[in-house]
Design a protein around this motif. Sequence first.
Motif, PDB file in Angstrom:
ATOM      1  N   VAL A 190       8.271  11.940  -8.559  1.00  0.00           N
ATOM      2  CA  VAL A 190       7.526  10.553  -8.856  1.00  0.00           C
ATOM      3  C   VAL A 190       7.360   9.874  -7.211  1.00  0.00           C
ATOM      4  O   VAL A 190       8.011   9.523  -6.469  1.00  0.00           O
ATOM      5  CB  VAL A 190       8.392   9.451  -9.459  1.00  0.00           C
ATOM      6  N   ASN A 191       6.156   9.961  -7.041  1.00  0.00           N
ATOM      7  CA  ASN A 191       5.605   9.132  -5.773  1.00  0.00           C
ATOM      8  C   ASN A 191       4.695   8.112  -5.891  1.00  0.00           C
ATOM      9  O   ASN A 191       4.275   7.861  -6.967  1.00  0.00           O
ATOM     10  CB  ASN A 191       4.621  10.528  -4.925  1.00  0.00           C
ATOM     11  N   ASP A 192       4.559   7.489  -4.947  1.00  0.00           N
ATOM     12  CA  ASP A 192       3.761   6.176  -4.895  1.00  0.00           C
ATOM     13  C   ASP A 192       2.415   6.320  -4.568  1.00  0.00           C
ATOM     14  O   ASP A 192       1.972   6.752  -3.490  1.00  0.00           O
ATOM     15  CB  ASP A 192       4.657   4.939  -3.776  1.00  0.00           C
ATOM     16  N   THR A 193       1.541   6.144  -5.386  1.00  0.00           N
ATOM     17  CA  THR A 193       0.101   6.482  -5.259  1.00  0.00           C
ATOM     18  C   THR A 193      -0.545   5.376  -4.887  1.00  0.00           C
ATOM     19  O   THR A 193      -2.010   5.623  -4.383  1.00  0.00           O
ATOM     20  CB  THR A 193      -0.453   7.135  -6.617  1.00  0.00           C
ATOM     21  N   ALA A 194      -0.096   4.174  -4.740  1.00  0.00           N
ATOM     22  CA  ALA A 194      -0.583   2.959  -4.354  1.00  0.00           C
ATOM     23  C   ALA A 194       0.519   2.033  -3.676  1.00  0.00           C
ATOM     24  O   ALA A 194       0.912   1.202  -4.215  1.00  0.00           O
ATOM     25  CB  ALA A 194      -1.408   1.929  -5.286  1.00  0.00           C
ATOM     26  N   PRO A 195       0.718   2.671  -2.492  1.00  0.00           N
ATOM     27  CA  PRO A 195       1.800   1.796  -1.751  1.00  0.00           C
ATOM     28  C   PRO A 195       1.501   0.633  -1.494  1.00  0.00           C
ATOM     29  O   PRO A 195       0.373  -0.119  -1.303  1.00  0.00           O
ATOM     30  CB  PRO A 195       1.903   2.636  -0.146  1.00  0.00           C
ATOM     31  N   THR A 196       2.767  -0.356  -1.437  1.00  0.00           N
ATOM     32  CA  THR A 196       2.750  -1.883  -1.322  1.00  0.00           C
ATOM     33  C   THR A 196       1.892  -2.094   0.188  1.00  0.00           C
ATOM     34  O   THR A 196       1.096  -3.070   0.029  1.00  0.00           O
ATOM     35  CB  THR A 196       4.112  -2.294  -1.049  1.00  0.00           C
ATOM     36  N   GLU A 197       1.954  -1.267   1.123  1.00  0.00           N
ATOM     37  CA  GLU A 197       1.306  -1.522   2.239  1.00  0.00           C
ATOM     38  C   GLU A 197      -0.378  -1.606   2.416  1.00  0.00           C
ATOM     39  O   GLU A 197      -0.893  -2.325   2.899  1.00  0.00           O
ATOM     40  CB  GLU A 197       1.688  -0.405   3.257  1.00  0.00           C
ATOM     41  N   ARG A 198      -0.931  -0.995   1.126  1.00  0.00           N
ATOM     42  CA  ARG A 198      -2.302  -1.209   0.805  1.00  0.00           C
ATOM     43  C   ARG A 198      -2.501  -2.710   0.523  1.00  0.00           C
ATOM     44  O   ARG A 198      -3.823  -3.030   1.021  1.00  0.00           O
ATOM     45  CB  ARG A 198      -2.300  -0.425  -0.322  1.00  0.00           C
ATOM     46  N   TRP A 199      -1.697  -3.401   0.331  1.00  0.00           N
ATOM     47  CA  TRP A 199      -2.126  -4.726  -0.096  1.00  0.00           C
ATOM     48  C   TRP A 199      -1.212  -5.544   1.394  1.00  0.00           C
ATOM     49  O   TRP A 199      -0.692  -6.445   1.090  1.00  0.00           O
ATOM     50  CB  TRP A 199      -1.458  -5.516  -1.382  1.00  0.00           C
ATOM     51  N   SER A 200      -1.509  -5.101   2.327  1.00  0.00           N
ATOM     52  CA  SER A 200      -0.988  -5.694   3.668  1.00  0.00           C
ATOM     53  C   SER A 200      -1.434  -7.009   4.236  1.00  0.00           C
ATOM     54  O   SER A 200      -1.004  -7.597   5.005  1.00  0.00           O
ATOM     55  CB  SER A 200      -1.211  -4.614   4.632  1.00  0.00           C
ATOM     56  N   VAL A 201      -2.624  -7.531   3.678  1.00  0.00           N
ATOM     57  CA  VAL A 201      -3.242  -8.595   4.407  1.00  0.00           C
ATOM     58  C   VAL A 201      -2.944  -9.923   3.324  1.00  0.00           C
ATOM     59  O   VAL A 201      -3.030  -9.715   2.172  1.00  0.00           O
ATOM     60  CB  VAL A 201      -4.690  -8.858   4.355  1.00  0.00           C
TER      61      VAL A 201
END
Length: 130
Positions: A92-103
């Motif tokens: 199970v991997n993170d395909t949309a990491p939280t860091e993508r919403w970094s702003v």
Amino acid sequence: VDFITIFIVESTNTHTPIFYVEIKPPGHLNGLRKREQADTQMRDCVRELIAELRISKLHGVSALGVRLAFYHYDATTQILEPPAIRRDPIRVNDTAPTERWSVDLLSEEGYEQLVQLTTQVKDMVRALGV
């Protein structure tokens, strides 16, 4: 039930999409599946919009509460950024990491990025003669 709110801005004269925004509740930032769905919906939206595209780049913003992720589709290269992360067939991997919403929309950086983005979009629309 997961409600999707997507705003598509298009030129009234040419009916070409020029910008799109997806808005979801802030709690979606903490859910692995919710982030993956938000990312997939942004990518699916690009697939729908490019048939009518008359500008060189299509910009999109995914907002999970006040956290923003920026998407950019280049019509010349047909590349959508950020790159998709494939699901691992075993783990199970993170395909949309939280860091993508970094702003953070409420921060100075968030304000500056939105101003820069709107300037780019306006310039592209002006180049169309619209």
